[in-house]
Design a protein around this motif. Structure first.
Motif, PDB file in Angstrom:
ATOM      1  N   ASN A   1     -29.263  11.293   5.107  1.00 14.12           N
ATOM      2  CA  ASN A   1     -30.312  12.231   5.507  1.00 14.12           C
ATOM      3  C   ASN A   1     -31.034  11.747   6.760  1.00 14.12           C
ATOM      4  OD1 ASN A   1     -31.692  14.666   5.092  1.00 14.12           O
ATOM      5  ND2 ASN A   1     -33.345  13.635   4.011  1.00 14.12           N
ATOM      6  N   ALA A   2     -31.179  10.427   6.889  1.00 14.77           N
ATOM      7  CA  ALA A   2     -31.789   9.866   8.098  1.00 14.77           C
ATOM      8  C   ALA A   2     -30.913  10.149   9.319  1.00 14.77           C
ATOM      9  CB  ALA A   2     -31.993   8.364   7.925  1.00 14.77           C
ATOM     10  N   TYR A   3     -29.591  10.066   9.142  1.00 19.75           N
ATOM     11  CA  TYR A   3     -28.672  10.367  10.241  1.00 19.75           C
ATOM     12  C   TYR A   3     -28.738  11.844  10.636  1.00 19.75           C
ATOM     13  CZ  TYR A   3     -26.483   5.784   9.476  1.00 19.75           C
ATOM     14  OH  TYR A   3     -26.247   4.426   9.361  1.00 19.75           O
ATOM     15  N   SER A   4     -29.073  12.698   9.671  1.00 17.56           N
ATOM     16  CA  SER A   4     -29.097  14.136   9.963  1.00 17.56           C
ATOM     17  C   SER A   4     -30.200  14.508  10.949  1.00 17.56           C
ATOM     18  CB  SER A   4     -29.285  14.931   8.661  1.00 17.56           C
ATOM     19  OG  SER A   4     -30.606  14.801   8.167  1.00 17.56           O
ATOM     20  N   ALA A   5     -31.258  13.679  11.019  1.00 18.21           N
ATOM     21  CA  ALA A   5     -32.369  13.981  11.929  1.00 18.21           C
ATOM     22  C   ALA A   5     -31.890  14.056  13.374  1.00 18.21           C
ATOM     23  CB  ALA A   5     -33.471  12.938  11.784  1.00 18.21           C
ATOM     24  N   ASP A   6     -30.951  13.167  13.733  1.00 20.05           N
ATOM     25  CA  ASP A   6     -30.436  13.129  15.105  1.00 20.05           C
ATOM     26  C   ASP A   6     -29.031  13.711  15.220  1.00 20.05           C
ATOM     27  OD1 ASP A   6     -32.762  11.796  15.946  1.00 20.05           O
ATOM     28  OD2 ASP A   6     -31.934   9.865  15.330  1.00 20.05           O
ATOM     29  N   GLY A   7     -28.488  14.178  14.083  1.00 24.25           N
ATOM     30  CA  GLY A   7     -27.131  14.702  14.120  1.00 24.25           C
ATOM     31  C   GLY A   7     -26.102  13.641  14.456  1.00 24.25           C
ATOM     32  N   ASP A   8     -26.338  12.400  13.995  1.00 23.44           N
ATOM     33  CA  ASP A   8     -25.428  11.289  14.303  1.00 23.44           C
ATOM     34  C   ASP A   8     -24.223  11.338  13.365  1.00 23.44           C
ATOM     35  OD1 ASP A   8     -24.215   8.909  14.990  1.00 23.44           O
ATOM     36  OD2 ASP A   8     -26.107   7.818  15.203  1.00 23.44           O
ATOM     37  N   TYR A   9     -23.249  12.201  13.700  1.00 24.56           N
ATOM     38  CA  TYR A   9     -22.107  12.429  12.811  1.00 24.56           C
ATOM     39  C   TYR A   9     -21.158  11.231  12.752  1.00 24.56           C
ATOM     40  CZ  TYR A   9     -20.093  13.697  17.353  1.00 24.56           C
ATOM     41  OH  TYR A   9     -19.691  13.698  18.662  1.00 24.56           O
ATOM     42  N   LYS A  10     -21.104  10.414  13.803  1.00 23.93           N
ATOM     43  CA  LYS A  10     -20.211   9.249  13.783  1.00 23.93           C
ATOM     44  C   LYS A  10     -20.650   8.253  12.713  1.00 23.93           C
ATOM     45  CE  LYS A  10     -18.809   9.553  18.644  1.00 23.93           C
ATOM     46  NZ  LYS A  10     -18.786   8.872  19.961  1.00 23.93           N
ATOM     47  N   LYS A  11     -21.933   7.934  12.704  1.00 19.81           N
ATOM     48  CA  LYS A  11     -22.449   7.025  11.676  1.00 19.81           C
ATOM     49  C   LYS A  11     -22.355   7.652  10.295  1.00 19.81           C
ATOM     50  CE  LYS A  11     -25.670   4.296  14.488  1.00 19.81           C
ATOM     51  NZ  LYS A  11     -27.089   3.888  14.673  1.00 19.81           N
ATOM     52  N   ALA A  12     -22.536   8.969  10.241  1.00 20.66           N
ATOM     53  CA  ALA A  12     -22.456   9.664   8.956  1.00 20.66           C
ATOM     54  C   ALA A  12     -21.049   9.575   8.376  1.00 20.66           C
ATOM     55  CB  ALA A  12     -22.867  11.121   9.132  1.00 20.66           C
ATOM     56  N   ASP A  13     -20.036   9.810   9.216  1.00 21.67           N
ATOM     57  CA  ASP A  13     -18.649   9.718   8.750  1.00 21.67           C
ATOM     58  C   ASP A  13     -18.317   8.308   8.270  1.00 21.67           C
ATOM     59  OD1 ASP A  13     -17.998  12.363   9.135  1.00 21.67           O
ATOM     60  OD2 ASP A  13     -17.267  12.074  11.179  1.00 21.67           O
ATOM     61  N   LYS A  14     -18.776   7.294   9.006  1.00 24.38           N
ATOM     62  CA  LYS A  14     -18.518   5.901   8.621  1.00 24.38           C
ATOM     63  C   LYS A  14     -19.194   5.580   7.292  1.00 24.38           C
ATOM     64  CE  LYS A  14     -18.734   1.159  10.357  1.00 24.38           C
ATOM     65  NZ  LYS A  14     -19.254   0.607   9.085  1.00 24.38           N
ATOM     66  N   LEU A  15     -20.422   6.097   7.110  1.00 22.38           N
ATOM     67  CA  LEU A  15     -21.143   5.839   5.864  1.00 22.38           C
ATOM     68  C   LEU A  15     -20.406   6.448   4.677  1.00 22.38           C
ATOM     69  CD1 LEU A  15     -23.800   4.694   4.628  1.00 22.38           C
ATOM     70  CD2 LEU A  15     -24.742   6.993   4.840  1.00 22.38           C
ATOM     71  N   ILE A  16     -19.871   7.652   4.846  1.00 19.48           N
ATOM     72  CA  ILE A  16     -19.120   8.301   3.768  1.00 19.48           C
ATOM     73  C   ILE A  16     -17.885   7.484   3.413  1.00 19.48           C
ATOM     74  CG2 ILE A  16     -17.746  10.329   3.161  1.00 19.48           C
ATOM     75  CD1 ILE A  16     -20.681  10.888   3.005  1.00 19.48           C
ATOM     76  N   GLU A  17     -17.195   6.969   4.432  1.00 16.82           N
ATOM     77  CA  GLU A  17     -16.005   6.145   4.175  1.00 16.82           C
ATOM     78  C   GLU A  17     -16.383   4.861   3.449  1.00 16.82           C
ATOM     79  OE1 GLU A  17     -12.849   6.977   4.585  1.00 16.82           O
ATOM     80  OE2 GLU A  17     -13.637   8.941   5.186  1.00 16.82           O
ATOM     81  N   ASP A  18     -17.485   4.222   3.862  1.00 13.00           N
ATOM     82  CA  ASP A  18     -17.941   3.001   3.187  1.00 13.00           C
ATOM     83  C   ASP A  18     -18.280   3.281   1.731  1.00 13.00           C
ATOM     84  OD1 ASP A  18     -17.656   1.655   5.551  1.00 13.00           O
ATOM     85  OD2 ASP A  18     -19.798   1.674   6.068  1.00 13.00           O
ATOM     86  N   MET A  19     -18.891   4.416   1.493  1.00 13.49           N
ATOM     87  CA  MET A  19     -19.272   4.769   0.130  1.00 13.49           C
ATOM     88  C   MET A  19     -18.032   4.991  -0.738  1.00 13.49           C
ATOM     89  SD  MET A  19     -21.500   8.011  -1.190  1.00 13.49           S
ATOM     90  CE  MET A  19     -20.042   9.023  -1.216  1.00 13.49           C
ATOM     91  N   LYS A  20     -17.045   5.685  -0.201  1.00 19.14           N
ATOM     92  CA  LYS A  20     -15.807   5.924  -0.950  1.00 19.14           C
ATOM     93  C   LYS A  20     -15.084   4.617  -1.253  1.00 19.14           C
ATOM     94  CE  LYS A  20     -14.892  10.611   0.789  1.00 19.14           C
ATOM     95  NZ  LYS A  20     -13.996  11.442   1.631  1.00 19.14           N
ATOM     96  N   SER A  21     -15.100   3.693  -0.289  1.00 15.98           N
ATOM     97  CA  SER A  21     -14.421   2.409  -0.497  1.00 15.98           C
ATOM     98  C   SER A  21     -15.102   1.574  -1.567  1.00 15.98           C
ATOM     99  CB  SER A  21     -14.364   1.625   0.822  1.00 15.98           C
ATOM    100  OG  SER A  21     -15.673   1.277   1.244  1.00 15.98           O
ATOM    101  N   SER A  22     -16.388   1.850  -1.818  1.00 19.23           N
ATOM    102  CA  SER A  22     -17.107   1.118  -2.861  1.00 19.23           C
ATOM    103  C   SER A  22     -16.901   1.740  -4.238  1.00 19.23           C
ATOM    104  CB  SER A  22     -18.603   1.072  -2.534  1.00 19.23           C
ATOM    105  OG  SER A  22     -19.192   2.347  -2.669  1.00 19.23           O
ATOM    106  N   GLY A  23     -16.122   2.838  -4.288  1.00 17.43           N
ATOM    107  CA  GLY A  23     -15.819   3.451  -5.569  1.00 17.43           C
ATOM    108  C   GLY A  23     -16.685   4.638  -5.916  1.00 17.43           C
TER     109      GLY A  23
END
Length: 658
Positions: A286-308
């Motif tokens: 949600n913090a990334y959404s303030a600036d529309g930082d989709y690159k960091k958002a995509d990386k965060l989603i991948e990190d979350m999936k890798s953690s199970g």
């Protein structure tokens, strides 16, 4: 044998022997009694089972004979508890059975009503417990916890202030419940003041106390700086941040657009051994959404999936918001399609996010296509999507389409909320549809919907546009009475038009509304209202403006005020005006004195005021010119020849020094 739990915060929980024994039978495998924990001085026993389908008491519990002042067995107390919980006349059964029960038994009933959301019975029981002094720490904390937002802040404080036991008043569990009630009701400042008083009284705040207060920082202005102060305080007191507190801090950073700080807290949390959960990931996203930082958002989603962890509906909707704010509309459409397949787009919110983003980017037709697609799919709609499109049409100048959609919403749904009505009102106002505006306002009244700040501003702007300035003024008055602060732009415009319409008193009223509000006021507005008041000959009000804000008013405007007041204002205040203007470093002119003295000479009853003025002048370095001197000599009988001669003699001495 008795079951005894170890002390928690100084309390010792002891349960009486269970006699006679009660046997349970299970249709399949027995449930597991687990998750036994002591939290905030309350013992929580959670029975969790995925296989048990029925639990039956094999033993029949007999009804209780009435025995006042006698100790009851467990069976009798259990029967009394059940009877009160199922009572159709709670007041009667409490008087009949309540006095025989222990505080712990009554707390069981309290929690029962709370879990079933039976707030009326909950309040009735708690009031009875207070009246009969059958309350303890769990009673107070449980009552306020279960009442939640339905407990008014005043009632919560009334309950807290009624506690006589000092140790109970500073118990962390009780204090936390009071603070939580205030926070849930949006009373952050009140909660902070009460927290400071609690600490003075001896409260030893725990991590839950600070987490409760931090939760209030997510919805207030400048919440991040206030949160920092609380974090510093809890660390100074030797407390450590836990995963819940970190989650709250991430949410605060997101709501205050502190993306970098959110990342720092997220990494610090992991370094301290806390495993991020969905809430932590969602807050950072949600913090990334303030600036529309989709690159960091995509990386965060991948990190979350890798953690199970698997992204849920909330996270994917937040990711959609990131893409939209980043301008990735094509990827946003793809993600929206995925949400539809997963069953996460059965309500209008994801579509609304995309429509709003497209509309604000000027792509109104594309936003309309998304709206039409949503309608074809019969997505559950609460009117928010209509509100977005009506606003988009208004911004794009498509007023006919805005009005058509507003009419369509009214005919289709026949229900309203404030957001939709404000949007419809805006569309009708921009289209100049007075009849529709009036109908919409009637709907507000009929639906008992309270207008907000936006409603009033829409109406005031519209009434000014229609040259209905007095109606705009009355609307502003109503707005002010309801506690809403108008913006300076609207007030300034209304003041000007009211002045042009000869509504001078109303213009001054608007000026005062703005002046005493918390908003910053343009300095030029003081001079603007001064000229309006002088035109309307409201000299006393003009004097107030000059007296309070003379430093913001130009010298020519001050001179015009003095000349106007001396000529037509209250003669009894002329001397006061001279003194006020002189003290503001404005030099009074000879023509001002001449006009004042001439006016005094026409009113014999004002002789004393003339003497006071003539005696005040030399002390301030002023003296009458030859024209005024001759006027006084000509009317020497007014003051008396001797007094006139003495005064003029002093004036002459000052003129020589000058």
């Amino acid at each position: 044998m008795a079951i005894s739990m170890p002390p928690a915060n100084g309390l010792h929980h002891t349960f009486p022997p269970l006699s006679p024994p009660i046997t349970f039978s299970f249709s399949r495998s027995p449930s597991l009694l687990n998750d036994v924990r002591v939290n905030n001085n309350n013992l929580h026993l959670a029975a969790i089972s995925s296989t048990a389908t029925s639990i039956q008491l094999e033993r029949h519990v007999p009804s209780i004979p009435f025995r006042k002042h006698q100790t009851l067995s467990y069976t009798e107390r259990k029967s009394a508890i059940d009877e009160i919980q199922q009572s159709s006349d709670l007041g009667h059964d409490l008087e009949r059975l309540g006095l025989m029960l222990r505080v712990q038994d009554l707390n069981i009933i309290l929690r029962h009503f709370g879990k079933l959301d039976r707030r009326q019975e909950l309040s009735q029981l708690f009031d009875w417990m207070q009246k009969h002094q059958k309350v303890n720490i769990s009673s107070y904390s449980g009552y306020m916890k279960f009442m939640g937002r339905n407990l008014s802040p005043l009632k919560a404080l009334e309950v807290y202030d009624s506690i006589k036991d000092e140790s109970m008043r500073i118990n962390a569990s009780v204090c936390n419940s009071v603070l939580s009630c205030l926070i849930k009701n949006g009373k952050f400042e009140s909660s902070m003041r009460r927290f400071e008083q609690m600490k003075k009284d001896g409260l030893k705040a725990d991590i839950i106390t600070y987490s409760t207060l931090l939760a209030g920082c997510t919805k207030i202005e400048d919440g991040y700086s206030k949160a920092l102060g609380l974090v510093q305080e809890l660390q100074f007191n030797g407390l450590e941040l836990d995963s819940v507190t970190y989650g709250t801090l991430l949410a605060i950073c997101a709501s205050n657009k502190k993306c970098r700080e959110a990342e720092e807290y997220f990494e610090r949390m992991k370094d301290e051994g806390h495993s991020p959960n969905l809430f932590h990931y969602s807050s950072l996203l949600n913090a990334y959404s303030a600036d529309g930082d989709y690159k960091k958002a995509d990386k965060l989603i991948e990190d979350m999936k890798s953690s199970g962890l698997v992204p849920n509906k909330v996270m994917l909707t937040t990711l959609l918001k990131v893409y939209i704010r980043g301008g990735l509309f094509e990827r946003s459409r793809e993600l929206l399609s995925e949400l539809e397949v997963m069953g996460y787009a059965q309500e209008e919110m994801p579509y609304c996010l995309l429509m709003d983003g497209l509309a604000k980017a000027g792509q109104i037709q594309e936003a309309k296509d998304v709206f039409n697609d949503m309608m074809k799919k019969h997505v559950k709609c609460d009117g928010y999507s209509h509100s977005i499109m009506i606003s988009a049409f208004c911004r794009g100048g498509l007023l006919d389409e805005a009005k058509l959609l507003a009419d369509n919403y009214e005919a289709t749904y026949g229900k309203y909320d404030l957001v939709v009505l404000n949007t419809m009102l805006c569309a009708y106002c921009r289209a100049g549809e007075m009849e529709s505006v009036v109908k919409t306002m009637k709907k507000l009244d009929e639906a008992a919907i309270v207008p907000d700040w936006n409603t009033y501003h829409i109406l005031i702007r519209y009434f000014c546009k229609q040259k209905l300035y007095l109606l705009a003024y009355r609307t502003l008055q109503d707005m002010h009475k309801k506690g809403h602060q108008p913006v300076e732009e609207i007030c300034s415009t209304l003041i000007y038009h009211l002045g042009q319409a000869s509504a001078y008193a109303e213009a001054f009223s608007v000026y005062n509304i703005l002046r005493y509000s918390k908003r910053t006021m343009c300095k030029a507005l003081h001079e603007k209202i001064l000229f309006i008041l002088l035109t309307g000959q409201l000299f006393k009000d003009a004097y107030v403006v000059v007296k309070d804000n003379g430093k913001f008013i130009s010298q020519p405007a001050i001179k015009k005020f003095v000349m106007s007041f001396v000529k037509l204002g209250n003669i009894n205040l002329v001397n006061d005006v001279f003194k006020t203007i002189h003290n503001s470093d404005f030099t009074l002119h000879q023509d001002m004195f001449h006009m004042a003295i001439s006016r005094y000479l026409t009113q014999p009853e004002k002789k004393d005021l003339l003497v006071q003025l003539l005696e005040w002048m030399p002390g301030q370095g002023y003296f009458v010119d030859s024209t005024t001197r001759n006027l006084l000599l000509k009317n020497s009988d007014f003051l008396g020849r001797q007094l006139t001669a003495n005064i003029l003699s002093k004036q002459h001495l000052v003129s020589k020094k000058g």
